[in-house]
Design an enzyme around this catalytic site. Structure first.
Site, short mmCIF file in Angstrom:
data_model
loop_
_atom_site.label_atom_id
_atom_site.label_comp_id
_atom_site.label_asym_id
_atom_site.label_seq_id
_atom_site.Cartn_x
_atom_site.Cartn_y
_atom_site.Cartn_z
N ASP A 1 0.87 -1.80 0.28
CA ASP A 1 -0.45 -0.10 0.08
C ASP A 1 1.30 0.96 -0.27
O ASP A 1 1.81 1.52 0.05
CB ASP A 1 -1.21 -0.55 1.65
CG ASP A 1 -2.50 0.68 0.84
OD1 ASP A 1 -1.95 2.28 1.03
OD2 ASP A 1 -3.27 0.29 0.66
N ASP A 2 0.41 2.46 0.04
CA ASP A 2 1.26 3.71 0.36
C ASP A 2 2.29 3.86 1.11
O ASP A 2 2.61 2.54 2.11
CB ASP A 2 0.39 4.93 1.36
CG ASP A 2 0.21 6.70 1.08
OD1 ASP A 2 1.73 6.73 -0.03
OD2 ASP A 2 0.13 7.01 1.61
N ASP B 1 -5.93 4.83 -5.92
CA ASP B 1 -6.75 5.70 -4.58
C ASP B 1 -6.95 6.86 -4.90
O ASP B 1 -6.75 7.47 -5.82
CB ASP B 1 -6.17 5.55 -3.57
CG ASP B 1 -6.08 5.83 -2.60
OD1 ASP B 1 -7.67 5.83 -2.33
OD2 ASP B 1 -5.43 5.14 -0.92
N MET B 2 -7.89 7.82 -4.14
CA MET B 2 -8.08 9.22 -4.64
C MET B 2 -8.65 9.76 -3.83
O MET B 2 -9.38 9.52 -2.77
CB MET B 2 -8.99 9.05 -5.54
CG MET B 2 -9.05 10.74 -6.79
SD MET B 2 -10.10 11.64 -5.43
CE MET B 2 -11.10 11.14 -5.27
N ASN B 3 -7.61 10.83 -2.68
CA ASN B 3 -7.78 10.78 -1.04
C ASN B 3 -8.36 11.61 -1.04
O ASN B 3 -8.26 12.99 0.28
CB ASN B 3 -6.77 10.62 -0.12
CG ASN B 3 -6.35 9.35 0.21
OD1 ASN B 3 -7.51 8.02 0.26
ND2 ASN B 3 -5.36 8.12 -0.54
N CYS C 1 -10.76 2.99 -4.86
CA CYS C 1 -10.39 3.29 -3.64
C CYS C 1 -10.92 4.88 -3.64
O CYS C 1 -9.79 5.29 -4.21
CB CYS C 1 -9.08 2.43 -3.24
SG CYS C 1 -8.94 3.56 -1.36
N ASP D 1 -13.33 2.54 4.35
CA ASP D 1 -11.59 2.85 5.85
C ASP D 1 -11.84 1.40 6.71
O ASP D 1 -11.12 1.23 7.62
CB ASP D 1 -11.11 3.60 5.49
CG ASP D 1 -10.07 4.02 4.77
OD1 ASP D 1 -10.01 2.97 3.47
OD2 ASP D 1 -9.56 5.05 4.07
#
Ligand code: GLA
Length: 737
Positions: free
Chosen positions: A363-364, A475-477, A523, A545
């Site tokens: 992940d990140d 992802d797109m946060n 996500c 989440d």
């Protein structure tokens, strides 16, 4: 295939399949009048036309006596000619006014379903499409209305195209995908609202007079309101009653609204949010709306969800992954957050392998300088201090252990503290002379610009080209703010959010074509962009989440009104939960996601070691049964404040899973049963845990005895729930013969 579209000489158009009829007609004045939407009707010609009466204090359309558009159900209404409700199309013409009159010109019928220019849409097949051409010759405006009906689904797909065939530009503000004018009745409205980590709360409320609207102006479909709305008869229940439901295949600013007019008819509008939207349509240009999907069922919310689920499984989800089992995975996020490096990944990969997990997802935190969320988005190369071998080599090493390898990226974003931003400060969305409002310390890239999208494509390609990346978590946060583009003129700034979506969809299309075998998961801080736009490119999504199982139950339950569990991923996260502090058993953490297509864990090495035997058992179960949770039939059996019970019938209808959750323990509770649904009444089913045989009619009519919840001493012959709060039980029944 018999024609599902009939057209009479006097221009009554009837779309009918086994699930519904949808009927409208051309009036003598050339306007499109909506006539009927509901259970199938064989003789559309018998449907009574609307009365024209002088009700008093009404306006009459362009000199036609008693034709009051405020009182007329319509297909694609405009404003300013006696209809005062919100229109499908609105804007300013070359004369500076907002009066448009769209009249019927011609129609065509095509077998199957055309694609939408630049936008995702449902696939065709066993379908027919009616296209109605309307025009306002005064302003050279032409509108095409698309209606697709399918042989085997209770779904009507609609979209529209607006063309400027005139000599002057037209500035449009409302270009809705569809209007459905329903007759007066007592209706409720159901919608899904939420926020980060608490997405998909279902609210059912009485439809008020006036307007009820859910929308997004955040440039993501958003967790605040999922693009879904159902108008239902007041008496409709989970299993009976008329339901009219709508969604959009779109991921940006949307609006779904219901307006009850003065004569109590009910207008459902679906499309791009007209708020903060404008589109400058120059001569010879066309605008394509996103596709709206509508479902009618007389069988209540369960009937509605059945139709949505089957349609999404077969016509929206990417075909490449249809009926393909998803790998189980270990995701590094809640195991290590940003404290991640090559050695930890390899250790976690060994742990994953040991407990029988099939894929390691990094992940990140793996790219240049990314030690927390304040930097580096946009620079998609490995951080050499912590990942000295680089991603392709790490992926190869993980794969050499017999695992698949997955990678997290957030391609639409840029950190002000990044090389990409230093090189191209104009590539972020922005407006002149305003300090940008940051979200999670980051800015959104300007995907209206081809060179920006191309740069990101090249960076992703440099990663995927190694061939060892099996999965991407996209992802797109953040939501957009100051959503302007330095590349567009002043007069076109309100086009940016939609142009952004076109840029994003274009990028996704290119990537899916170039890397058809890579499994993509959508996500957006969990469920901030969980919609059919993204899910038409990506077979699965991280719905929230919230990894605490009790928090997640409500989220899955709410989302299941529209989405099949085929598109949902779930993992066993840490306890106490990092989102709400709740302590829960590994078993309940597994069971909450047991019916989702993709399952995994996000635990650190210590937590894995502590529960290694149980994790082995559960991850092997997940891997061995993962094919079961694709393409089957999910049903909400019970959902109230104290308990949830779900049923899942596998695609071959041979295995039935029943997941039961009891939230808070209490003494002396009733003996409860769950009435299963849609089994074969004469078939025998064996309950796997004790070998008892029940027939389908018994399980459906009398029900399956649920485990007894008690704090007392166990007695022989009683099926008990685990003691205490947050207990769960997963039944498996197999059809004999
Ligand atoms: C978002 C996602 C999480 C995780 C983090 C990483 O919050 O929803 O699952 O990937 O980003 O920064």
């Amino acid at each position: 295939m018999g024609s599902m579209i009939s057209i009479s000489d006097d221009k009554v158009f009837a779309l009918t399949n086994a699930e519904f009829s949808y009927v409208f007609r051309v009036l003598d004045e050339g306007l499109l009048q909506h006539v009927y939407y509901g259970a199938p009707i064989a003789h559309a010609e018998e449907l009574a036309s609307h009365f024209r009466v002088d009700r008093g204090a009404t306006s009459h359309f362009q000199g036609v006596p008693n034709l009051n558009l405020n009182d007329l159900p319509q297909e694609y209404p405009t404003f300013g000619t006696s209809d005062y409700r919100r229109p499908a199309l609105h804007g300013v013409n070359a004369d500076g006014n907002s009066v448009f009159t769209l009249k019927y010109v011609r129609h065509t019928v095509t077998i199957d379903k055309p694609d939408l220019d630049g936008l995702p849409s449902a696939r065709g097949g066993e379908s027919e499409t009616l296209i109605i051409y309307l025009a306002d010759p005064l302003h050279g405006l032409e509108v095409e209305l698309f209606y697709t009906i399918y042989q085997n689904y209770g779904v009507l797909a609609r979209s529209s195209v607006v063309r400027n065939s005139g000599k002057a530009p037209v500035d449009l503000t409302h270009i809705m995908s569809s209007t459905i004018d329903l007759p007066p009745d007592d209706y409720d409205v159901l919608h899904l609202h939420g926020t980060w980590s608490r997405e998909f709360n279902a609210e059912r409320t009485k439809l008020p007079m006036g307007r009820f609207e859910i929308d997004s102006a955040r440039s993501t479909s958003s967790a605040a309101h999922n693009p879904f709305l159902a108008v239902m008869e007041r008496g409709a229940t989970e299993t009976s009653g008329n339901v009219f439901a709508s969604t959009l295949i779109y991921s940006g600013n949307f609006s779904l609204s219901v307006e009850t007019g003065e004569f109590e008819d009910v207008r459902v509008l679906a499309g791009i949010n007209p708020f903060n939207f404008a589109w400058h349509l120059a001569p010879n240009e066309a605008f394509y709306t996103p596709e709206a999907l509508h479902v009618f069922t007389p069988y209540g919310l369960r009937g509605m969800s059945r139709i949505w689920h089957r349609f999404i499984q077969n016509k929206v989800s990417p075909e490449r992954f249809r009926n393909i089992a998803r790998p189980t995975y270990l995701n590094t996020w809640e195991a290590a957050y940003f404290d991640i490096d090559e050695a930890k990944v390899l250790t976690l990969a060994d742990k994953a392998k040991d407990v029988g997990v099939q894929m390691l997802v990094l992940d990140d935190g793996w790219f240049e300088g990314r030690r927390d969320d304040t930097s580096s988005l946009g620079d998609w190369t490995a951080d050499m201090a912590r990942f000295p071998s680089g991603i392709p080599a790490l992926a190869a090493r993980v794969r050499a252990k017999g695992l698949k390898f997955g990678l997290w990226i957030e391609p639409e974003m840029v950190s002000p503290n990044s090389q990409l931003f230093e090189d191209h400060p104009d590539w972020a969305l922005q407006v002149p002379e305003r300090k940008p409002s940051l979200g999670r310390n980051q800015l959104t890239l300007d995907f209206t610009r081809k060179e920006v999208v191309d740069n990101i494509y090249d960076q992703i390609e440099a990663l995927l080209a190694c061939g060892d990346i099996d999965y991407v978590k996209w992802d797109m946060n953040r939501n957009m703010t100051e959503a302007g583009s330095t590349a567009l003129p002043k007069g076109r700034q309100l086009e940016v959010p939609h142009r952004y979506m076109l840029g994003l969809y274009g990028l996704l299309r290119r990537l899916m074509e170039a890397y058809p075998d890579v499994l993509f998961e959508t996500c957006a801080s969990g469920g901030n962009r969980f919609d059919l736009g993204m899910l038409s490119f990506m077979p699965q999504g991280w719905i929230s989440d919230m990894s605490d199982p009790i928090g997640r139950l409500a989220i899955i339950n709410g989302a299941s009104y529209l989405y099949p569990l085929d598109v949902m991923t779930a993992y066993i996260g840490p306890s106490p939960s990092h989102q709400n502090g709740r302590i829960s058993s590994i078993k309940t953490r597994y069971n909450a996601g047991a019916l989702c297509a993709a399952k995994g864990i996000s635990l650190n090495s210590l937590d894995i070691d502590t529960d290694v035997d149980l994790l082995r058992e559960l991850m092997r179960l997940a891997a061995n049964t993962s094919g079961d949770f694709i393409g089957g039939e999910f049903t909400r059996l019970i959902s109230d404040d104290t308990q949830i019970c779900w049923q899942y019938i596998t695609r071959d209808r041979r295995t039935i899973y029943v997941a039961y959750f009891h939230i808070l323990s209490a003494p002396n509770l009733p003996f409860r049963r769950a009435n299963l649904a849609d089994l074969d009444p004469v078939a025998a089913y064996e309950l796997q845990e004790d070998g008892t045989i029940y027939h389908g009619d018994t399980l459906m009519q009398h029900g399956l005895a649920l485990p007894y919840v008690t704090c007392g001493q166990p007695q022989a012959g009683v099926r008990y729930m685990d003691r205490g709060d947050f207990a769960s039980h997963l039944f498996v029944l197999r059809r004999k013969r």
